[in-house]
Enzyme design. Structure first.
Site, PDB file in Angstrom:
ATOM      1  N   SER A 176       8.039  21.866  11.737  1.00  0.00           N
ATOM      2  CA  SER A 176       8.443  21.313  10.432  1.00  0.00           C
ATOM      3  C   SER A 176       9.494  22.110   9.680  1.00  0.00           C
ATOM      4  O   SER A 176      10.007  21.639   8.666  1.00  0.00           O
ATOM      5  CB  SER A 176       7.218  21.137   9.537  1.00  0.00           C
ATOM      6  OG  SER A 176       6.493  19.992   9.923  1.00  0.00           O
ATOM      7  N   SER A 194       8.439  18.125   8.713  1.00  0.00           N
ATOM      8  CA  SER A 194       8.026  17.680   7.398  1.00  0.00           C
ATOM      9  C   SER A 194       8.778  18.358   6.251  1.00  0.00           C
ATOM     10  O   SER A 194       8.799  17.831   5.141  1.00  0.00           O
ATOM     11  CB  SER A 194       6.530  17.925   7.209  1.00  0.00           C
ATOM     12  OG  SER A 194       6.255  19.322   7.227  1.00  0.00           O
ATOM     13  N   LYS A 196       9.155  23.818  -1.044  1.00  0.00           N
ATOM     14  CA  LYS A 196       8.477  22.636  -0.527  1.00  0.00           C
ATOM     15  C   LYS A 196       7.275  22.337  -1.438  1.00  0.00           C
ATOM     16  O   LYS A 196       6.634  23.262  -1.953  1.00  0.00           O
ATOM     17  CB  LYS A 196       8.016  22.934   0.910  1.00  0.00           C
ATOM     18  CG  LYS A 196       7.456  21.740   1.673  1.00  0.00           C
ATOM     19  CD  LYS A 196       7.135  22.152   3.129  1.00  0.00           C
ATOM     20  CE  LYS A 196       6.625  20.986   3.960  1.00  0.00           C
ATOM     21  NZ  LYS A 196       6.385  21.382   5.371  1.00  0.00           N
TER      22      LYS A 196
END
Lengths: 483, 478
Positions: A180, A156, A81
């Site tokens: 997330s 996310s 990420k």
């Protein structure tokens, strides 16, 4: 060079192949890079790919193997990420305010992955500063759900889930502040594990909400999630909130996994109106399978569930308002000064143009709840209710070993359907934020697809803090029952 | 109408730990700008603080020296404000749960030695991180983050001080105690100790405190005194003219010698304090605090009292010797090596301090004269083995070159002649050689005896005991 089909390759099976000498890490990594080049245009999971760095890492891993090293992650490329600091790579958190910023140090989880021989091969998309549940709040690009391209991958950590589900990575790391990791895993049909608060170091992970953030894996199956957790878990002198507790052998905990005799709690507050009936039915069916396999299922109550969203959006935004204050244009990142050359104009313009609307909304909210005159009514009260939420779980876990429930009230929703309705979007976090507020460990595993559109739906399993062995064992057993 | 003054001080003290408050960077004022920095003190994305145990220890030690209650559970908090001197745009500080509560500093009323003892209360002491240093140039400003993250202890005093002189004594006492405790150099030039003050006036007879004004930006004790005097005069004039004091923060301009309004209460910062989620609370065990308490040095005030009570030193001597820990340590080591207390006090305060002063040397850096050699010398004086002038010359010699006084005395035969037969012989010689002064003394001129004593000393090459010489002369001339 042999091209390897990575579309359904797990970390464990790739490692077996590497051990057998079926292919090298360089070949595997090249295949990942080729697949990204061929297929990511349609998905948009990756923001940047470090091909040279990845291949160099792969060559090094191959050399380590030739020198006799043998590790579960040796030579395995992992998608990261865009929130993790990887030395020499950009780290933008999908925000314009960090455009061009290159990380000068490795996050602890990155350093640990490298020590295990894993290769951070590229940076995947996310909601800006991890604020969002659809990855639509990325400042740079849209990421599509590989299962249904007109839908969001969740967020996310949407890029992390889309990369794994879309066959663009064997596994990835994400972060989970209010769901997330678990929610995008549910939307994309992957396994997403949020470890207990204090299990994995946050050092080098750009902070959203410090008391809630945790790093965890998104993977193809429970075993891969266990392998990745094994590599990143454990105390870190750089993070005082990462606790010095022994790290069990998670992969060993999976052996002979079964739900027989397991006490499973089903919280009635998680099966209420507003949840998609297909989601409810799939989760119920999974619970029935557990009961049929010998689990002792009982209904439990988590009475403060209804306040969790409010508490979460106060605590998380308050912490974020301070955590994101450092992005001011003074030392790094986007810098824009007004015609008067003033310090105030530097702050105003850099932040006004650097942050997207969702981030600004949360900074303003967090600033408001901490401000003089409102602190007691909002922030202080939220802390008290947070304690009540935690106590709900403590009481529940006195009776049950694990809690089974939905991850999100819906399957993946359509692109552009929630961006203009933030409140509606916040409500979708109702089943995931309580675990963060209470510091629990939780996992989302696939539990089927909706009958009408074939959209993935996740089953959420929650266990007490530091009960990852129970969590993984339960997840593994359920994974077997749901196949 | 007469007004009474209430002054309170918030004193920031840099702790002399090895590393910074929340990272491993070294503390240094000498380094090139932005060289003692790391991701943590630069506030880079992803960096996390970790609390410096030594700084916690030093703060607790300070609290113990000042009679504070030590919190068993303390917490850090974030203080939010935007300014380039704080890399994260929040300062990690303490708010609701500071490390030390209460405590006091003993001063004299009016800030003069004759004043009655007065307790100035401390509200609390908390631990935080210092800000970076901003340098302003013609067309731009530069930030040096070397100082950013230096452990800073804030001692928040109650408004118990009634005059600028009392404020001075409070600061001097505070400084003395903290230097004693070894937690800070309290070097004002280096900015180790900085104070903000608040001052309010109330009519005589009124118990209620007046509206307070805060003053910032004083770099020296002198500046604080001047700022307070200016502010008291300003507020007095304002009140006497029928005006009212506005609650505000004012800035001291040392060049102009005036305070200027910075911001009023309405424009005060809202720091939005909240518990620092990146750090665990500081939980101190009883054993830990006890261990630190045992390691504490004696407080200067207690030392002063002990010097008077158990050693019988006059108040003045006790005050001079206890004021600086190195001097007090030297004094006590000299006693431990066998020197009599009063004699040691006299010689240290007199000849030794004079020699140190002339050489611009600190007692802590003194290597030639040691407590052992001074004690040996003083034992020779006490036993009358050497006379005063010889001892003085010896001390000067040892101060320059070092050495063992006993060995020097033996080697050069400097031992005082105290044999009455020998002295009488010398006295007779002196009388014979100087018939005129001898006759004058016999005729009643007492001063002539001193001349003859001097002659005896000369004949003895300085070794005669002058007292015995005088006695012998008197006997011979009677």
């Amino acid at each position: 060079m042999a091209s390897i089909d990575i579309s359904s390759l797990s970390v464990a099976s790739a490692q077996d192949a590497l051990r057998r000498g079926d292919f090298t890490s360089v070949e595997l990594t090249q295949s990942v890079l080729d697949t990204i080049a061929a297929k990511d245009g349609a998905i948009g999971a990756y923001l940047t790919v470090d091909a040279d760095g990845a291949l160099a890492g792969a060559a090094e891993a191959d050399a380590r193997r030739r020198a006799g090293e043998d590790r579960d992650l040796l030579g395995i490329p992992v998608a990261m990420k865009d929130i993790f600091n990887v030395k020499g790579q950009p780290c933008t958190c999908a925000s314009r305010i960090l455009e061009g910023y290159v990380a000068p140090f490795d996050a602890t989880v990155v350093a640990r992955l490298r020590a295990e021989g894993a290769i951070p091969c590229g940076r995947v998309n996310m909601d800006e500063f991890a604020m969002g549940a659809s990855t639509e709040h990325s400042a740079f690009q849209v990421t599509r759900n590989p299962v249904a391209p007109d839908r969001v991958p969740g967020g996310s950590s949407g890029g992390s889930a889309a990369a794994v589900a879309g066959g663009l990575a064997l596994a990835s790391l994400g972060t989970d502040t209010g769901g997330s990791i678990r929610q995008p895993a549910s939307f994309c049909g992957c396994v997403g594990l949020k470890p207990s608060y204090g299990r994995v170091s946050r050092y080098g992970v750009t902070a959203f909400a410090s008391s809630l953030d945790q790093v965890g894996p998104i993977a193809r199956d429970v075993e891969d999630a266990a392998i990745l957790l094994q590599a990143i878990a454990g105390a870190d002198p750089h993070d005082q909130t990462c606790l010095d507790r022994p790290v069990p052998d998670y992969r060993a905990a999976l052996a002979g996994a079964s739900v027989e005799g397991l006490r499973i709690g089903v919280p009635k507050e998680y099966f209420v109106e507003g949840t998609d009936p297909q989601v409810m039915a799939l989760v119920r069916a999974a619970i029935d399978k557990a009961a049929a396999a010998g689990a002792r299922v009982e209904e439990i109550s988590l009475p403060h569930t209804e306040y969790a969203i409010a508490v979460y959006y106060i605590v998380a935004t308050a912490e974020a308002s301070a955590n994101l204050a450092r992005f001011d244009g003074v030392r790094y990142g986007r810098r824009e000064v007004g015609p008067d050359g003033s310090l105030q104009s530097l702050y105003d313009l850099s932040r006004t143009h650097g942050f997207g609307p969702e981030v600004k909304r949360r900074i303003l909210l967090g600033t408001w709840v901490l401000s003089s005159g409102y602190y007691d009514a909002y922030y202080n009260r939220a802390l008290k209710v947070r304690t009540l939420v935690r106590r709900d779980f403590e009481a529940a876990f006195a009776k049950v070993d694990a809690i089974l429930c939905p991850v999100a009230p819906t399957p993946a929703f359509k692109l552009d359907s929630t961006v203009n309705d933030p409140l509606q979007a916040y409500l979708c976090d109702a089943f995931t934020v309580p675990a963060n507020l209470a510091g629990l460990c939780g996992v989302s595993i696939p539990c089927g697809r909706t009958a009408d559109l074939g959209l993935p739906v996740g089953l959420q399993i929650l266990c007490p803090p530091f009960a990852e062995p129970t969590l993984l064992r339960t997840a593994r057993a359920m994974e077997g029952l749901l196949k | 109408m007469k007004y009474l003054v209430n002054i309170g001080l918030e004193t920031h003290v840099q702790l002399k730990t090895r590393t910074k408050m929340f990272c491993g960077c070294l503390l240094s004022t000498e380094s090139e700008p932005n060289t003692n920095v790391c991701p943590v003190c630069l506030g880079l994305p992803g960096a996390l603080p970790r609390a410096n145990k030594e700084a916690v220890k030093f703060t607790v030690m300070s609290g113990l020296m000042l009679g504070c209650e030590i919190a068993r559970h303390a917490e850090f908090a974030r203080k939010n404000y935007f300014y380039p001197d704080m890399s994260k745009n929040y300062q990690i500080s303490q708010s609701e749960r500071p490390l030390c509560l209460g405590g006091s500093v003993e001063i004299h009323e009016g800030g003069v030695p004759s004043g009655a003892p007065k307790r100035v209360r401390i509200n609390h002491i908390h631990l935080e991180e210092d800000a970076a240093k901003i340098n302003h140039y013609a067309r731009h400003s530069g930030v040096d983050y070397n100082r950013c993250g230096t452990p800073l202890m804030e001692i928040v005093g109650e408004p118990d001080l009634a005059s600028p002189d009392e404020a001075m004594e409070y600061l001097q006492k505070l400084r003395e105690i903290l230097v004693y405790a070894g937690v800070s150099d309290c070097n004002l030039e280096d900015g180790n100790m900085r104070s903000d003050v608040n001052v309010s006036l109330r009519p005589e007879g009124s118990a209620k405190l007046g509206t307070k004004v805060e003053i910032k930006n004083m770099n020296t004790f002198k500046g604080i005194h001047a700022a307070l005097e200016f502010e008291i005069a300003r507020q007095t004039a304002l009140l006497e003219a029928g005006g009212a004091v506005v609650q505000e923060t004012r800035r001291w301009d040392g060049d102009l010698g005036e305070t200027f309004s910075m911001r009023t209460k309405e424009n005060a910062h809202d720091y939005r304090y909240f518990p620092e989620p990146d750090l665990l609370p500081v939980d101190l065990s009883e054993e830990q605090v006890e261990q630190w308490r045992k390691a504490l040095p004696e407080a200067p005030e207690a030392k002063r009292a002990r010097f008077q009570e158990t050693l019988g030193l006059p108040a003045y001597d006790a005050g001079v010797l206890a004021a600086q820990k190195p001097l007090a340590d030297f004094f006590e080591a000299t006693l431990a090596a066998g020197a009599p207390a009063k004699l040691a006090a006299n010689w240290i305060m007199g000849d030794l301090l004079r020699l140190l002063g002339a050489a611009s040397l600190d007692v802590a850096d003194l290597r030639t004269v040691t407590p052992a050699s001074l004690a040996a010398l003083l034992k020779l004086v006490d036993a009358k083995t050497v006379n005063g002038p010889t001892a003085k010359a010896l001390l000067e010699e040892i101060f320059k070159k070092g050495g063992d006084p006993e060995a020097i005395v033996k080697e050069r035969g400097l031992a005082q002649v105290a044999d009455s037969g020998a002295i009488e012989a010398l006295a007779r010689q002196a009388i014979e050689a100087n018939p005129k002064p001898a006759a004058e003394f016999r005729g009643g001129k007492a001063a002539s005896l001193q001349f003859l004593v001097g002659q005896v000393m000369k004949l003895s090459k300085g070794k005669a005991n002058p007292k015995l010489a005088a006695e012998a002369l008197r006997k011979l001339l009677s």
